[in-house]
Design a protein around this motif. Structure first.
Motif, PDB file in Angstrom:
ATOM      1  N   GLY A 174       3.813   4.365   2.058  1.00  0.00           N
ATOM      2  CA  GLY A 174       3.902   3.945   3.457  1.00  0.00           C
ATOM      3  C   GLY A 174       2.577   3.587   4.089  1.00  0.00           C
ATOM      4  N   LEU A 175       1.629   3.127   3.298  1.00  0.00           N
ATOM      5  CA  LEU A 175       0.325   2.767   3.849  1.00  0.00           C
ATOM      6  C   LEU A 175       0.241   1.287   4.178  1.00  0.00           C
ATOM      7  N   ALA A 176      -0.447   0.985   5.259  1.00  0.00           N
ATOM      8  CA  ALA A 176      -0.816  -0.392   5.573  1.00  0.00           C
ATOM      9  C   ALA A 176      -1.904  -0.790   4.594  1.00  0.00           C
ATOM     10  N   VAL A 177      -2.035  -2.091   4.373  1.00  0.00           N
ATOM     11  CA  VAL A 177      -2.976  -2.599   3.375  1.00  0.00           C
ATOM     12  C   VAL A 177      -3.859  -3.674   3.991  1.00  0.00           C
ATOM     13  N   ALA A 178      -5.140  -3.644   3.645  1.00  0.00           N
ATOM     14  CA  ALA A 178      -6.059  -4.734   3.961  1.00  0.00           C
ATOM     15  C   ALA A 178      -6.950  -4.902   2.744  1.00  0.00           C
ATOM     16  N   GLY A 179      -7.232  -6.136   2.369  1.00  0.00           N
ATOM     17  CA  GLY A 179      -8.069  -6.337   1.201  1.00  0.00           C
ATOM     18  C   GLY A 179      -8.284  -7.797   0.898  1.00  0.00           C
ATOM     19  N   THR A 180      -8.679  -8.044  -0.342  1.00  0.00           N
ATOM     20  CA  THR A 180      -8.949  -9.423  -0.755  1.00  0.00           C
ATOM     21  C   THR A 180      -7.691 -10.059  -1.323  1.00  0.00           C
ATOM     22  N   ASP A 181      -7.598 -11.356  -1.117  1.00  0.00           N
ATOM     23  CA  ASP A 181      -6.434 -12.136  -1.527  1.00  0.00           C
ATOM     24  C   ASP A 181      -6.649 -12.632  -2.955  1.00  0.00           C
ATOM     25  N   ARG A 218      -0.963 -10.989  -2.537  1.00  0.00           N
ATOM     26  CA  ARG A 218      -0.232 -11.643  -1.437  1.00  0.00           C
ATOM     27  C   ARG A 218       1.270 -11.666  -1.724  1.00  0.00           C
ATOM     28  N   ALA A 219       1.642 -11.992  -2.958  1.00  0.00           N
ATOM     29  CA  ALA A 219       3.058 -12.072  -3.316  1.00  0.00           C
ATOM     30  C   ALA A 219       3.725 -10.698  -3.296  1.00  0.00           C
ATOM     31  N   THR A 220       2.957  -9.659  -3.510  1.00  0.00           N
ATOM     32  CA  THR A 220       3.496  -8.303  -3.529  1.00  0.00           C
ATOM     33  C   THR A 220       3.754  -7.781  -2.125  1.00  0.00           C
ATOM     34  N   LEU A 221       2.876  -8.119  -1.194  1.00  0.00           N
ATOM     35  CA  LEU A 221       3.041  -7.658   0.188  1.00  0.00           C
ATOM     36  C   LEU A 221       4.184  -8.394   0.870  1.00  0.00           C
ATOM     37  N   PRO A 222       4.877  -7.727   1.790  1.00  0.00           N
ATOM     38  CA  PRO A 222       5.866  -8.448   2.591  1.00  0.00           C
ATOM     39  C   PRO A 222       5.143  -9.479   3.461  1.00  0.00           C
ATOM     40  N   ASP A 223       5.861 -10.459   3.935  1.00  0.00           N
ATOM     41  CA  ASP A 223       5.250 -11.508   4.764  1.00  0.00           C
ATOM     42  C   ASP A 223       4.469 -10.941   5.932  1.00  0.00           C
ATOM     43  N   SER A 224       4.929  -9.821   6.484  1.00  0.00           N
ATOM     44  CA  SER A 224       4.257  -9.231   7.648  1.00  0.00           C
ATOM     45  C   SER A 224       2.852  -8.737   7.328  1.00  0.00           C
ATOM     46  N   GLY A 225       2.541  -8.515   6.058  1.00  0.00           N
ATOM     47  CA  GLY A 225       1.229  -7.995   5.690  1.00  0.00           C
ATOM     48  C   GLY A 225       0.281  -9.041   5.147  1.00  0.00           C
ATOM     49  N   SER A 226       0.755 -10.277   5.004  1.00  0.00           N
ATOM     50  CA  SER A 226      -0.092 -11.284   4.376  1.00  0.00           C
ATOM     51  C   SER A 226      -1.313 -11.629   5.226  1.00  0.00           C
ATOM     52  N   GLY A 227      -1.283 -11.382   6.522  1.00  0.00           N
ATOM     53  CA  GLY A 227      -2.434 -11.623   7.379  1.00  0.00           C
ATOM     54  C   GLY A 227      -3.523 -10.585   7.219  1.00  0.00           C
ATOM     55  N   GLN A 228      -3.314  -9.632   6.332  1.00  0.00           N
ATOM     56  CA  GLN A 228      -4.283  -8.559   6.126  1.00  0.00           C
ATOM     57  C   GLN A 228      -5.130  -8.796   4.885  1.00  0.00           C
ATOM     58  N   ARG A 247      -0.168  -0.290  12.368  1.00  0.00           N
ATOM     59  CA  ARG A 247      -0.456   0.238  11.037  1.00  0.00           C
ATOM     60  C   ARG A 247       0.764   0.972  10.467  1.00  0.00           C
ATOM     61  N   LEU A 248       1.404   1.786  11.283  1.00  0.00           N
ATOM     62  CA  LEU A 248       2.581   2.521  10.814  1.00  0.00           C
ATOM     63  C   LEU A 248       3.754   1.591  10.532  1.00  0.00           C
ATOM     64  N   ALA A 249       3.922   0.574  11.375  1.00  0.00           N
ATOM     65  CA  ALA A 249       5.000  -0.404  11.154  1.00  0.00           C
ATOM     66  C   ALA A 249       4.774  -1.156   9.847  1.00  0.00           C
ATOM     67  N   GLN A 250       3.535  -1.566   9.620  1.00  0.00           N
ATOM     68  CA  GLN A 250       3.231  -2.265   8.369  1.00  0.00           C
ATOM     69  C   GLN A 250       3.473  -1.343   7.176  1.00  0.00           C
ATOM     70  N   GLY A 251       3.104  -0.089   7.314  1.00  0.00           N
ATOM     71  CA  GLY A 251       3.333   0.872   6.244  1.00  0.00           C
ATOM     72  C   GLY A 251       4.811   1.057   5.939  1.00  0.00           C
ATOM     73  N   ARG A 252       5.642   1.131   6.980  1.00  0.00           N
ATOM     74  CA  ARG A 252       7.094   1.249   6.772  1.00  0.00           C
ATOM     75  C   ARG A 252       7.642   0.022   6.044  1.00  0.00           C
ATOM     76  N   THR A 253       7.195  -1.152   6.472  1.00  0.00           N
ATOM     77  CA  THR A 253       7.644  -2.393   5.846  1.00  0.00           C
ATOM     78  C   THR A 253       7.185  -2.451   4.390  1.00  0.00           C
TER      79      THR A 253
END
Length: 166
Positions: free
Chosen positions: A83-90, A95-105, A132-138
């Motif tokens: 349930g963690l939010a993610v930020a990092g390098t593309d 990118r394909a692993t993250l849901p669309d809502s996290g691709s801006g990270q 952050r929590l919403a992204q983690g849930r997603t």
């Protein structure tokens, strides 16, 4: 990427930010030198190699993966499952692993200031608990839906059957 933490620490609330490095590798000595050089030894924690990562993920507010190259990183799936939010390098399949809502990270390695952009993303996510929590849930929902053991075994079975028919 290695100086992103220093930039976050300079901002509002930055004194509360810590970095936990889980794992072991040949870059440790260089990273220890850099943390000393940047005056970050008090906020960088070296967990070393761990076999049970769940408690470490549970202690985190944000997961970051700043690799130059990846395919489908298991650590990313584990962090998302926790349930963690993610930020990092593309890179790779991140990118394909993250849901669309996290691709801006994610920051492209070709960005003219990768470290600054990562620092901005970290600061934004750390300052916005609800986001952050919403992204983690997603992220967790995505892993449960698309990367469960059953789903992965079915995909492998399908690949094997297709190969056997050729």
């Amino acid at each position: 990427r290695r100086r992103s933490l220093a930039r976050v620490r300079q901002g509002a609330g930055g004194e509360r930010v810590h970095l936990c490095l889980v794992g072991a590798g040949q870059e440790k000595a260089r990273l220890e030198e850099l943390s000393e050089e940047l005056g970050l030894t008090d906020c960088v924690h070296w967990a070393g190699h761990q076999t049970d990562l769940t408690p470490w993920y549970s202690a985190m507010d944000l997961f970051t993966l700043t690799s130059d190259s990846e395919q489908l990183p298991v650590s990313l799936l584990e962090a998302m499952a926790c349930g963690l939010a993610v930020a990092g390098t593309d890179v790779g399949d991140v990118r394909a692993t993250l849901p669309d809502s996290g691709s801006g990270q994610l920051v492209a390695l070709a960005h003219d200031d990768v470290e600054g952009e990562l620092a901005r993303l970290y600061a934004e996510l750390l300052a916005d608990t609800d986001r952050r929590l919403a992204q983690g849930r997603t992220n967790r929902e995505r892993v449960q839906r698309d990367y469960s053991r059953e789903r992965m075994l079915a995909a492998y079975r399908e690949l094997y059957l297709e190969s056997a028919q050729r």
